[in-house]
Structure formats: C-alpha cells, structure tokens
Design an enzyme around this catalytic site. Structure first.
Site, PDB file in Angstrom:
ATOM      1  N   GLY A 126       0.966  -1.238   0.612  1.00  0.00           N
ATOM      2  CA  GLY A 126       0.146  -0.016  -0.147  1.00  0.00           C
ATOM      3  C   GLY A 126       0.916   1.744  -0.113  1.00  0.00           C
ATOM      4  CD  GLN A 176       3.600   5.467   2.790  1.00  0.00           C
ATOM      5  OE1 GLN A 176       2.501   5.208   1.870  1.00  0.00           O
ATOM      6  NE2 GLN A 176       4.459   5.117   3.372  1.00  0.00           N
ATOM      7  CB  CYS A 184       5.025   2.335   7.790  1.00  0.00           C
ATOM      8  SG  CYS A 184       4.476   3.869   6.067  1.00  0.00           S
ATOM      9  CG  LEU A 185       6.519   0.843   1.793  1.00  0.00           C
ATOM     10  CD1 LEU A 185       6.243   1.982   0.039  1.00  0.00           C
ATOM     11  CD2 LEU A 185       8.103   0.218   1.598  1.00  0.00           C
ATOM     12  CG  HIS A 196      -0.658   1.646   7.699  1.00  0.00           C
ATOM     13  ND1 HIS A 196       0.644   1.141   8.456  1.00  0.00           N
ATOM     14  CD2 HIS A 196       0.039   1.979   6.205  1.00  0.00           C
ATOM     15  CE1 HIS A 196       1.039   1.302   8.324  1.00  0.00           C
ATOM     16  NE2 HIS A 196       1.653   2.354   7.500  1.00  0.00           N
ATOM     17  CD  GLU A 197      -0.925   2.359   2.755  1.00  0.00           C
ATOM     18  OE1 GLU A 197       0.014   3.511   2.608  1.00  0.00           O
ATOM     19  OE2 GLU A 197      -0.478   1.412   3.104  1.00  0.00           O
ATOM     20  CG  HIS A 240      -0.003   6.951   5.825  1.00  0.00           C
ATOM     21  ND1 HIS A 240       1.650   7.438   5.983  1.00  0.00           N
ATOM     22  CD2 HIS A 240       0.121   6.173   4.976  1.00  0.00           C
ATOM     23  CE1 HIS A 240       2.301   6.509   6.480  1.00  0.00           C
ATOM     24  NE2 HIS A 240       2.086   5.300   6.165  1.00  0.00           N
TER      25      HIS A 240
HETATM   26 NI    NI Z   1       2.608   3.533   5.913  1.00  0.00          NI
END
Ligand code: NI
Length: 196
Positions: free
Chosen positions: A54, A59, A104-105, A150-151, A154
């Site tokens: 995701g 991000q 998380c990236l 999670h997304e 963000h």
């Molecule tokens: Ni993340």
C-alpha cells in the site's frame, strides 16, 4: 490552492519519517482527470519499486486523499493481482478488534503490532470518481482490511508508530533516531520528530 490548478509531481519520490508532510491532513480530491489517473499509475510504480502492499499520496509528498493498495503482493500469500485506487476514502460501521504486525515504506526496517478494527465498510471513489463500497473483515481473511486502515491513517497525518505502547516504542526508538539523523543530514532540518 484550488484543486483545479493542483499540479501533481512529474516524478513522485518516496519520503520517509520525519518528513513533515507525513503529519499533514490531506485535502479531498475534487477533480477526477487524466492528471489524477497518471499520478495513480506512478504511485503503483513507486510501490512496486519499494515492494509495498500500500502507498498513500502523502508518502510521496502529495497531500491529497488518495492511496493505492495491492494486497496480493503480501509475502508468502501472493495471489492474482488486485491493484486498487482509493480516493476520498472513509470507514463506516467499525466492529471488533484485531492485531497485526505492520510496517510502512516511510519507516524502513521498523515493524510493530498494531490494534485495528476487525471489520468495517470501506466507502471510497475510484479514479473516475465512481463511489465504491465494500465490507472488509480481517478475521474472515481480508488482509486488505489492515492495509486500508493503515493507509487511511496516512491521509490524516497519523502513523502506525503512534499506536505503540511504551514497551513497543522503546524497541523502535533507536531506529527512529537513525531515520531522524539521516533526514537532518540530507535536509538540514529536524522534521516532525516524535517526542516520547
Ligand atoms: Ni505507511
């Protein structure tokens, strides 16, 4: 800046903690045009490069209510590709709790267990502005339920590390400092660091 004149970046690049854009509340999308769809395709390219499941627009420093998912890329659980674009998403009728180890990236090499809703109805628009709804139930096998929560966070400037208890936080503290040091070295700024 009105949405009509919003310019998506020519080449979106992943940003990491403690970049301040990760703490901003993202703005709704009101224009569903080719520029938006091109940006979404680029998000998939970034996510694939970084091997994520995701990725949210903040991000890549775009503070818009957009995220993408590809839950079938989960390691050890690969399936038929199911890439999705989620625009102006929200959650309705949350029910129950579930725990999952998240990463998380924007927080490379950090993983920790987070408590999420087990089941909810996701409501969102696709890249053409069409409204979509789907019930997601983690206990019933929907890994996507975790990814979506999670997304979605963000888009409100909330990060998975915010959920950690003191013990969990102490375990990642050193790694957070490393990311903070790296950010300061490249930008000359402190960024939005977590004080805890
Ligand atoms: Ni993340």
């Amino acid at each position: 800046m009105p949405d009509e004149t919003f310019i998506y970046p020519a080449e979106p690049v992943l940003v990491e903690y403690p970049h301040p854009v990760l703490r901003k509340k993202a703005a709704p999308v009101t224009v569903f045009d080719d520029a938006l769809r091109r940006f979404c395709r680029q998000l998939f390219a970034v996510m694939e490069l970084e091997k994520g499941v995701g990725l949210a627009a903040p991000q890549v420093a775009v503070s818009k209510r957009i995220f993408i998912t590809e839950h079938t890329r989960r390691k050890g659980h690969e399936g038929e590709p199911d890439p999705r674009v989620w625009i102006n998403p929200r959650i309705e009728d949350p029910d129950g709790e579930t725990v999952f180890e998240e990463g998380c990236l924007s927080f490379p090499a950090i993983y920790s267990k987070v408590i999420r809703h087990n089941r909810f109805t996701a409501v969102w628009q696709d890249e053409f502005g069409e409204e979509r709804r789907q019930v997601l139930d983690h206990a019933a096998g929907d890994f996507l339920a975790i990814v979506v929560q999670h997304e979605l966070d963000h888009l409100d400037g909330k990060l998975f590390v915010d959920y950690l208890n003191d013990l969990q936080f102490n375990q990642i503290r050193k790694r957070l400092r490393e990311l903070e040091d790296a950010y300061r070295k490249t930008t000359g700024r402190a960024g939005s660091v977590i004080r805890r």
